[in-house]
Design a protein around this motif. Sequence first.
Motif, PDB file in Angstrom:
ATOM      1  N   VAL A 122      69.284  47.181  34.015  1.00 22.29           N
ATOM      2  CA  VAL A 122      69.568  48.367  33.202  1.00 22.29           C
ATOM      3  C   VAL A 122      68.365  49.306  33.226  1.00 22.29           C
ATOM      4  N   ALA A 123      68.641  50.581  33.010  1.00 24.32           N
ATOM      5  CA  ALA A 123      67.572  51.570  32.865  1.00 24.32           C
ATOM      6  C   ALA A 123      67.235  51.674  31.381  1.00 24.32           C
ATOM      7  N   ALA A 124      65.957  51.723  31.085  1.00 25.85           N
ATOM      8  CA  ALA A 124      65.532  51.778  29.688  1.00 25.85           C
ATOM      9  C   ALA A 124      64.209  52.523  29.573  1.00 25.85           C
ATOM     10  N   LYS A 125      63.916  52.946  28.362  1.00 23.09           N
ATOM     11  CA  LYS A 125      62.643  53.619  28.092  1.00 23.09           C
ATOM     12  C   LYS A 125      61.663  52.615  27.485  1.00 23.09           C
ATOM     13  N   GLU A 159      53.195  44.005  22.972  1.00 20.49           N
ATOM     14  CA  GLU A 159      52.874  45.361  22.509  1.00 20.49           C
ATOM     15  C   GLU A 159      53.961  46.375  22.873  1.00 20.49           C
ATOM     16  N   TYR A 160      54.676  46.128  23.962  1.00 14.17           N
ATOM     17  CA  TYR A 160      55.696  47.064  24.432  1.00 14.17           C
ATOM     18  C   TYR A 160      57.080  46.409  24.430  1.00 14.17           C
ATOM     19  N   TYR A 161      58.088  47.203  24.170  1.00 11.13           N
ATOM     20  CA  TYR A 161      59.478  46.758  24.293  1.00 11.13           C
ATOM     21  C   TYR A 161      60.246  47.831  25.056  1.00 11.13           C
ATOM     22  N   VAL A 162      61.467  47.545  25.436  1.00 10.27           N
ATOM     23  CA  VAL A 162      62.285  48.518  26.158  1.00 10.27           C
ATOM     24  C   VAL A 162      63.473  48.928  25.297  1.00 10.27           C
ATOM     25  N   SER A 163      63.852  50.192  25.412  1.00  7.80           N
ATOM     26  CA  SER A 163      64.930  50.722  24.580  1.00  7.80           C
ATOM     27  C   SER A 163      66.016  51.360  25.441  1.00  7.80           C
ATOM     28  N   VAL A 164      67.140  50.683  25.524  1.00 15.86           N
ATOM     29  CA  VAL A 164      68.318  51.263  26.179  1.00 15.86           C
ATOM     30  C   VAL A 164      68.879  52.367  25.293  1.00 15.86           C
TER      31      VAL A 164
END
Length: 333
Positions: A122-125, A159-164
Amino acid sequence: MTEKRNTKGFVGLIIAGVLSLIVALGALGFFQFYQTADNLYKQGKIFGEVPMKDEAVAAVKITNYAKTPIGTIDGGTELYLIEFTKSNDDDFGYASIEVKEGDKLIEKLKSTDDLLANPVIVAAKIRKSGADGAIRNYTSLLKDTIKNDKNVLQRAEKEYYVSVYEFDKDRQFAYIVAGIAGIIALVFFYSAFATRKGEDKAYNELYSAYPELNYSMDTVLENATYVDNQLGIVLYKHHLLATYKNFQVYDLTKAERIYHYVYTQKSYGMTVSRTSQLIVLTNDKSYRRKKTSLLIKNVGDETDDLLQPFFYAVSQEFPDILLGYENKSKRPF
């Protein structure tokens, strides 16, 4: 006098329409064809391999996930713990993914029997814990969730996560921009061709009313009752001709009232532009609508003074036409 069409305005509207269309197609194509999960993955923009940067976009290769969310965020989103794999299938880690409640992605993950063999990309920010607009307490939330699993804790991105959810929101905004730009493009194209059609119609009306012109404007000025080249006004027999920018005509035998209207555009209390129009009113709906605007040149405060000879000429040739806005002006015209 020769036929004059507002070619500059026509071309300008077409160019504006083309530019708006390019914006629409660019916004649509960027998310629809370029910034997709497959393209990001092929370009090597893979979560876990690209430098971690807040609001960067990456492809996330999901090979496993926790069946229940680890947190619910204000605004209707949920966090799920996922196992992600890099381009090398043996190199994996753990992180969280933010999705909207009821997102189809979760249903897709549930319906996939073996995610390790059939990963979902999936693409995520990418979002950083505590960054503007990101989850403030993400790091502490994740650590508290996985503190009892040393294997996950060791490989987790804390520290970082991804947001769909945020990626989809940006995509929806781009679609809205594309839609608005597309509508604006259509308006520009319509205005361009409507202007050209209106000019053609005006010339045809004049030539139909006066066959002696023989489809030529050469003798109009020498036989005109009144000519004002500065403002762009000509009285030719029964017709009023407005020649400034767009060519417009009006059969004054159909008119009941004529008055001068000035549209003033202001910015921060200062006048930045003025547009003058001759407004012609009629009750003959078979000819025109109730009010017709004919554009003339505005030369400042003296425009109204320069119009007085025109109004006088109209009063002599067409005494039944009322002049001025409801006769409230101190002037007779």
